[in-house]
Scaffold this motif. Structure first.
Motif, PDB file in Angstrom:
ATOM      1  N   GLU A 173     -55.357  56.735  -4.210  1.00 37.28           N
ATOM      2  CA  GLU A 173     -55.485  55.308  -4.473  1.00 37.28           C
ATOM      3  C   GLU A 173     -54.081  54.734  -4.554  1.00 37.28           C
ATOM      4  OE1 GLU A 173     -57.095  57.375  -7.012  1.00 37.28           O
ATOM      5  OE2 GLU A 173     -59.002  57.391  -5.964  1.00 37.28           O
ATOM      6  N   ARG A 189     -49.171  51.234  -0.524  1.00 39.89           N
ATOM      7  CA  ARG A 189     -50.239  51.164   0.480  1.00 39.89           C
ATOM      8  C   ARG A 189     -49.649  51.176   1.884  1.00 39.89           C
ATOM      9  NH1 ARG A 189     -52.537  45.519   1.162  1.00 39.89           N
ATOM     10  NH2 ARG A 189     -50.492  45.436   2.137  1.00 39.89           N
ATOM     11  N   LEU A 201     -50.192  53.863   4.920  1.00 32.53           N
ATOM     12  CA  LEU A 201     -50.673  53.427   6.236  1.00 32.53           C
ATOM     13  C   LEU A 201     -49.730  53.927   7.334  1.00 32.53           C
ATOM     14  CD1 LEU A 201     -51.779  49.762   5.447  1.00 32.53           C
ATOM     15  CD2 LEU A 201     -53.283  51.682   6.058  1.00 32.53           C
ATOM     16  N   THR A 232     -57.301  52.700   4.934  1.00 33.67           N
ATOM     17  CA  THR A 232     -57.855  52.033   3.754  1.00 33.67           C
ATOM     18  C   THR A 232     -59.365  51.992   3.913  1.00 33.67           C
ATOM     19  OG1 THR A 232     -55.878  50.666   3.537  1.00 33.67           O
ATOM     20  CG2 THR A 232     -57.859  49.914   2.384  1.00 33.67           C
ATOM     21  N   GLU A 272     -61.318  48.502  -1.489  1.00 32.32           N
ATOM     22  CA  GLU A 272     -60.477  47.999  -2.572  1.00 32.32           C
ATOM     23  C   GLU A 272     -61.300  47.933  -3.849  1.00 32.32           C
ATOM     24  OE1 GLU A 272     -58.852  44.165  -1.649  1.00 32.32           O
ATOM     25  OE2 GLU A 272     -57.829  44.891   0.139  1.00 32.32           O
ATOM     26  N   TRP A 289     -56.140  50.223  -3.713  1.00 29.79           N
ATOM     27  CA  TRP A 289     -56.636  50.509  -2.379  1.00 29.79           C
ATOM     28  C   TRP A 289     -57.026  51.986  -2.294  1.00 29.79           C
ATOM     29  CZ3 TRP A 289     -52.472  47.453  -3.490  1.00 29.79           C
ATOM     30  CH2 TRP A 289     -52.567  46.128  -3.076  1.00 29.79           C
ATOM     31  N   CYS A 290     -58.288  52.258  -1.998  1.00 28.93           N
ATOM     32  CA  CYS A 290     -58.765  53.619  -1.802  1.00 28.93           C
ATOM     33  C   CYS A 290     -58.436  54.005  -0.361  1.00 28.93           C
ATOM     34  CB  CYS A 290     -60.268  53.701  -2.037  1.00 28.93           C
ATOM     35  SG  CYS A 290     -60.756  53.194  -3.695  1.00 28.93           S
ATOM     36  N   MET A 291     -57.813  55.193  -0.206  1.00 26.21           N
ATOM     37  CA  MET A 291     -57.318  55.579   1.116  1.00 26.21           C
ATOM     38  C   MET A 291     -57.611  57.050   1.397  1.00 26.21           C
ATOM     39  SD  MET A 291     -53.690  53.522   1.029  1.00 26.21           S
ATOM     40  CE  MET A 291     -53.575  53.333   2.808  1.00 26.21           C
TER      41      MET A 291
END
Length: 103
Positions: free
Chosen positions: A53, A60, A64, A70, A73, A97-99
């Motif tokens: 996260e 974030r 990326l 992502t 959210e 942000w969950c990734m």
């Protein structure tokens, strides 16, 4: 969000990147990127997906850049805190942000 993103098998074998930070005076030197590449190489060799996260737009964007996606959210403390997590009546809350990343 993890169960919606990963299969049951992935849920059992994924690695969770819990906390990563860089001392203020060591930022912008590629240290976080170096660590991410190392973890991704290890996960790739083990066939394991990664989950994390991100708690800032900067982190974030770093994830990326390294191929994370992502997947959703979460807003914590909406109406109670501002984006910095400090008390604020009617505040926007803190975005997380969950990734995920797959080898």
């Amino acid at each position: 969000m993890l169960p919606k993103t990963f299969s049951k098998a992935e849920q059992k074998k994924h690695w969770y990147l819990f906390i990563m930070g860089t001392a203020i005076d060591r930022r912008r030197q590629g240290l976080a990127s170096e660590l991410l590449v190392y973890v991704q190489d290890r996960a790739r060799s083990d066939g394991r997906p990664l989950w994390l996260e991100a708690t800032t737009e900067i982190s974030r964007d770093l994830y990326l850049k390294h191929g994370f996606k992502t997947v959703g959210e979460v807003i914590l403390g909406k109406g109670q805190v501002g984006p910095d997590g400090m008390p604020k009546k009617g505040g926007e809350g803190v975005v997380i942000w969950c990734m995920c990343w797959r080898p």
